[in-house]
Write a protein that holds these residues in place. Structure first.
Motif, PDB file in Angstrom:
ATOM      1  N   ILE A  43       1.149  -1.157   0.286  1.00  0.00           N
ATOM      2  CA  ILE A  43       0.074   0.063  -0.371  1.00  0.00           C
ATOM      3  C   ILE A  43       1.289   1.739   0.367  1.00  0.00           C
ATOM      4  CG2 ILE A  43      -1.532   1.157   1.983  1.00  0.00           C
ATOM      5  CD1 ILE A  43      -2.932  -1.369   0.519  1.00  0.00           C
ATOM      6  N   LEU A  44       0.668   2.190  -0.704  1.00  0.00           N
ATOM      7  CA  LEU A  44       1.770   3.008  -1.108  1.00  0.00           C
ATOM      8  C   LEU A  44       1.195   4.808  -0.231  1.00  0.00           C
ATOM      9  CD1 LEU A  44       2.615   4.524  -4.378  1.00  0.00           C
ATOM     10  CD2 LEU A  44       3.151   5.733  -1.725  1.00  0.00           C
ATOM     11  N   GLY A  45       1.496   4.653   1.276  1.00  0.00           N
ATOM     12  CA  GLY A  45       1.086   5.340   2.240  1.00  0.00           C
ATOM     13  C   GLY A  45       2.136   5.760   2.588  1.00  0.00           C
ATOM     14  N   ILE A  46       2.245   7.306   2.495  1.00  0.00           N
ATOM     15  CA  ILE A  46       3.810   7.824   2.282  1.00  0.00           C
ATOM     16  C   ILE A  46       4.111   8.003   3.590  1.00  0.00           C
ATOM     17  CG2 ILE A  46       5.232  10.073   2.337  1.00  0.00           C
ATOM     18  CD1 ILE A  46       4.528   9.507  -0.409  1.00  0.00           C
ATOM     19  N   SER A  47       2.726   8.271   4.555  1.00  0.00           N
ATOM     20  CA  SER A  47       3.147   8.376   6.192  1.00  0.00           C
ATOM     21  C   SER A  47       3.644   7.553   6.450  1.00  0.00           C
ATOM     22  CB  SER A  47       2.745   8.799   6.984  1.00  0.00           C
ATOM     23  OG  SER A  47       1.389   8.314   6.691  1.00  0.00           O
ATOM     24  N   GLY A  48       3.531   5.921   6.367  1.00  0.00           N
ATOM     25  CA  GLY A  48       3.720   5.006   6.611  1.00  0.00           C
ATOM     26  C   GLY A  48       5.174   4.430   6.276  1.00  0.00           C
ATOM     27  N   LEU A  49       5.556   4.579   4.897  1.00  0.00           N
ATOM     28  CA  LEU A  49       6.763   4.522   4.106  1.00  0.00           C
ATOM     29  C   LEU A  49       7.658   5.545   5.195  1.00  0.00           C
ATOM     30  CD1 LEU A  49       5.548   4.707   0.822  1.00  0.00           C
ATOM     31  CD2 LEU A  49       7.026   2.609   2.080  1.00  0.00           C
ATOM     32  N   ALA A  50       7.357   5.968   5.597  1.00  0.00           N
ATOM     33  CA  ALA A  50       8.292   7.540   6.503  1.00  0.00           C
ATOM     34  C   ALA A  50       8.209   7.733   7.678  1.00  0.00           C
ATOM     35  CB  ALA A  50       7.456   9.197   6.009  1.00  0.00           C
ATOM     36  N   GLN A  51       6.994   6.549   8.724  1.00  0.00           N
ATOM     37  CA  GLN A  51       7.565   6.023   9.632  1.00  0.00           C
ATOM     38  C   GLN A  51       8.801   4.681   9.443  1.00  0.00           C
ATOM     39  OE1 GLN A  51       3.758   6.710  10.845  1.00  0.00           O
ATOM     40  NE2 GLN A  51       3.144   4.346  11.110  1.00  0.00           N
ATOM     41  N   SER A  52       8.373   4.388   8.738  1.00  0.00           N
ATOM     42  CA  SER A  52       9.087   2.761   8.493  1.00  0.00           C
ATOM     43  C   SER A  52      10.685   3.247   8.428  1.00  0.00           C
ATOM     44  CB  SER A  52       8.989   2.171   7.500  1.00  0.00           C
ATOM     45  OG  SER A  52       9.218   2.692   6.145  1.00  0.00           O
ATOM     46  N   LEU A  53      10.955   4.115   8.206  1.00  0.00           N
ATOM     47  CA  LEU A  53      12.925   4.783   8.432  1.00  0.00           C
ATOM     48  C   LEU A  53      12.730   5.532   9.210  1.00  0.00           C
ATOM     49  CD1 LEU A  53      12.978   6.148   4.414  1.00  0.00           C
ATOM     50  CD2 LEU A  53      13.378   3.898   5.688  1.00  0.00           C
ATOM     51  N   LEU A  54      11.824   5.227  10.352  1.00  0.00           N
ATOM     52  CA  LEU A  54      12.073   6.138  11.513  1.00  0.00           C
ATOM     53  C   LEU A  54      12.785   4.890  12.557  1.00  0.00           C
ATOM     54  CD1 LEU A  54      10.198   9.171  11.526  1.00  0.00           C
ATOM     55  CD2 LEU A  54      12.022   9.375  11.297  1.00  0.00           C
ATOM     56  N   GLY A  55      13.893   4.876  12.495  1.00  0.00           N
ATOM     57  CA  GLY A  55      14.255   3.793  13.968  1.00  0.00           C
ATOM     58  C   GLY A  55      14.655   2.948  13.320  1.00  0.00           C
ATOM     59  N   ARG A  56      14.547   1.422  13.584  1.00  0.00           N
ATOM     60  CA  ARG A  56      15.635   0.577  12.567  1.00  0.00           C
ATOM     61  C   ARG A  56      14.973   0.364  11.253  1.00  0.00           C
ATOM     62  NH1 ARG A  56      15.824  -5.101  16.346  1.00  0.00           N
ATOM     63  NH2 ARG A  56      16.314  -3.473  17.635  1.00  0.00           N
ATOM     64  N   TRP A  57      15.291  -0.517  10.781  1.00  0.00           N
ATOM     65  CA  TRP A  57      15.126  -0.348   9.033  1.00  0.00           C
ATOM     66  C   TRP A  57      14.112  -1.544   9.175  1.00  0.00           C
ATOM     67  CZ3 TRP A  57      17.944   2.673   4.980  1.00  0.00           C
ATOM     68  CH2 TRP A  57      17.772   4.701   5.000  1.00  0.00           C
ATOM     69  N   PRO A  58      13.111  -1.735   8.498  1.00  0.00           N
ATOM     70  CA  PRO A  58      13.019  -3.003   8.382  1.00  0.00           C
ATOM     71  C   PRO A  58      13.223  -3.488   6.540  1.00  0.00           C
ATOM     72  CG  PRO A  58      11.005  -1.304   8.131  1.00  0.00           C
ATOM     73  CD  PRO A  58      12.234  -0.638   8.410  1.00  0.00           C
ATOM     74  N   ALA A  59      13.317  -4.491   6.438  1.00  0.00           N
ATOM     75  CA  ALA A  59      13.297  -5.356   5.577  1.00  0.00           C
ATOM     76  C   ALA A  59      12.507  -4.368   3.837  1.00  0.00           C
ATOM     77  CB  ALA A  59      12.254  -7.195   5.154  1.00  0.00           C
ATOM     78  N   ARG A  60      13.086  -4.734   3.400  1.00  0.00           N
ATOM     79  CA  ARG A  60      12.164  -3.879   1.795  1.00  0.00           C
ATOM     80  C   ARG A  60      12.365  -2.471   2.190  1.00  0.00           C
ATOM     81  NH1 ARG A  60       8.015  -8.039   0.373  1.00  0.00           N
ATOM     82  NH2 ARG A  60       9.726  -9.226  -0.251  1.00  0.00           N
ATOM     83  N   ALA A  61      13.570  -1.897   2.904  1.00  0.00           N
ATOM     84  CA  ALA A  61      13.393  -0.294   3.106  1.00  0.00           C
ATOM     85  C   ALA A  61      14.020   0.119   2.384  1.00  0.00           C
ATOM     86  CB  ALA A  61      14.375  -0.469   5.104  1.00  0.00           C
ATOM     87  N   SER A  62      14.670  -0.608   1.784  1.00  0.00           N
ATOM     88  CA  SER A  62      15.653   0.207   0.350  1.00  0.00           C
ATOM     89  C   SER A  62      14.930   0.915  -0.745  1.00  0.00           C
ATOM     90  CB  SER A  62      15.890  -1.243  -0.434  1.00  0.00           C
ATOM     91  OG  SER A  62      15.821  -2.292  -0.810  1.00  0.00           O
ATOM     92  N   GLU A  63      13.048  -0.161  -0.789  1.00  0.00           N
ATOM     93  CA  GLU A  63      12.027   0.332  -1.609  1.00  0.00           C
ATOM     94  C   GLU A  63      11.376   1.450  -1.272  1.00  0.00           C
ATOM     95  OE1 GLU A  63       9.221  -2.956  -1.970  1.00  0.00           O
ATOM     96  OE2 GLU A  63      10.761  -4.239  -2.315  1.00  0.00           O
ATOM     97  N   SER A  64      11.009   2.110   0.401  1.00  0.00           N
ATOM     98  CA  SER A  64      11.069   2.989   0.557  1.00  0.00           C
ATOM     99  C   SER A  64      11.747   4.338   0.461  1.00  0.00           C
ATOM    100  CB  SER A  64      10.882   3.025   2.359  1.00  0.00           C
ATOM    101  OG  SER A  64      10.157   1.941   2.707  1.00  0.00           O
TER     102      SER A  64
END
Lengths: 135, 139
Positions: A29-50
């Motif tokens: 799902i393309l949610g900007i806030s979700g993608l942004a907050q996934s990069l704050l803190g420890r990076w999850p799998a697929r962070a490179s896509e974000s």
């Protein structure tokens, strides 16, 4: 006015294409806030896509922005306060304009309909209040 | 393929925000100002983006799996709670104060560095909620 509407529709098509491809190909799902907050803190799998998405976002905006038009930003103290509220709000609501008002509504999510109704109403009311109080 | 689509989606999204005028806070505030000199044109963004996205969602659901082979997202939750509504109201106040929501704010970093305080404050807000999520009423 018609010129602006045509541009808005064209821009909306590009945004829909982006959200659609991200779902159909990447299954996300393309949610900007979700993608942004996934990069704050420890990076999850697929962070490179974000990261790649945000790099594209900056370049895409730069390429199609009207260079003659400067942005009218509110004064910095209000900018800071507004940014804080937006960050808190989208984190609590688990989504913003893209995640709820585009993707959520496109898949018929009741939660997203409620979220969109409340943030639209609250934003419109805020604009009225700012005018009444005189910024 | 996934990485290429991530970049292409970013390019399309950024281009769409710039083309439609969503990157301009003054235009967004004009769209939200329904009792003043209302500028409804930005409604066209949602009017076009939602059906376009829905078309791809339909194709994905019919296929059952994404083209890269990863599973599609779970169907959305139906729970409408105080956290969702309260968060949406708080987000709306911030949006109405500055005319910026997360996507355009980040895109604007490429156009005008003066938007940086907003983006930093937004990140602080997100981290803040994560930090105090142990409080039962918020979590």
């Amino acid at each position: 006015m018609w010129h602006d509407i045509v541009l808005a529709l064209a821009g909306g098509c590009l945004i829909g294409l982006a959200a659609g491809l991200f779902y159909l190909v990447n299954g996300r799902i393309l949610g900007i806030s979700g993608l942004a907050q996934s990069l704050l803190g420890r990076w999850p799998a697929r962070a490179s896509e974000s990261v790649l998405f945000f790099a594209g976002l900056l370049v895409g905006a730069l390429v199609l922005a009207d260079p003659a038009r400067s942005l009218a930003l509110v004064p910095t103290p209000r900018l800071l306060f507004a940014g804080l509220l937006v960050g808190i709000g989208v984190r609590l609501a688990n989504g913003c304009t893209s995640g709820h008002a585009v993707c959520g509504l496109a898949r018929g999510a009741r939660r997203s309909l409620a979220a969109t109704a409340f943030f639209m109403a609250s934003a419109a009311l805020t604009v009225i209040l700012v005018k009444v109080i005189g910024s | 393929m996934r990485s290429v689509v991530a970049v292409v989606a970013g390019l399309l999204f950024g281009a769409g925000l710039a083309l439609s005028g969503m990157v301009d806070p003054a235009k967004v505030l004009g769209f939200l100002d329904i009792t003043g000199a209302w500028d409804p044109s930005l409604g066209g963004v949602m009017a076009a983006a939602i059906p376009m996205t829905a078309l791809f969602y339909y194709l994905g659901r019919r296929r059952g799996v994404s083209l890269s082979g990863s599973p599609l997202p779970e169907p959305p939750s139906k729970v409408i709670d105080a956290r969702l509504i309260g968060g949406s109201i708080i987000f709306g106040i911030g949006w109405g104060l500055a005319g910026l929501c997360p996507g355009p704010a980040i895109a604007d970093l490429a156009l005008d560095g003066r938007v940086l305080p907003f983006v930093v404050a937004m990140a602080v807000g997100m981290i803040l909620v994560k930090a105090i999520r142990r409080i039962p009423i918020i979590h």
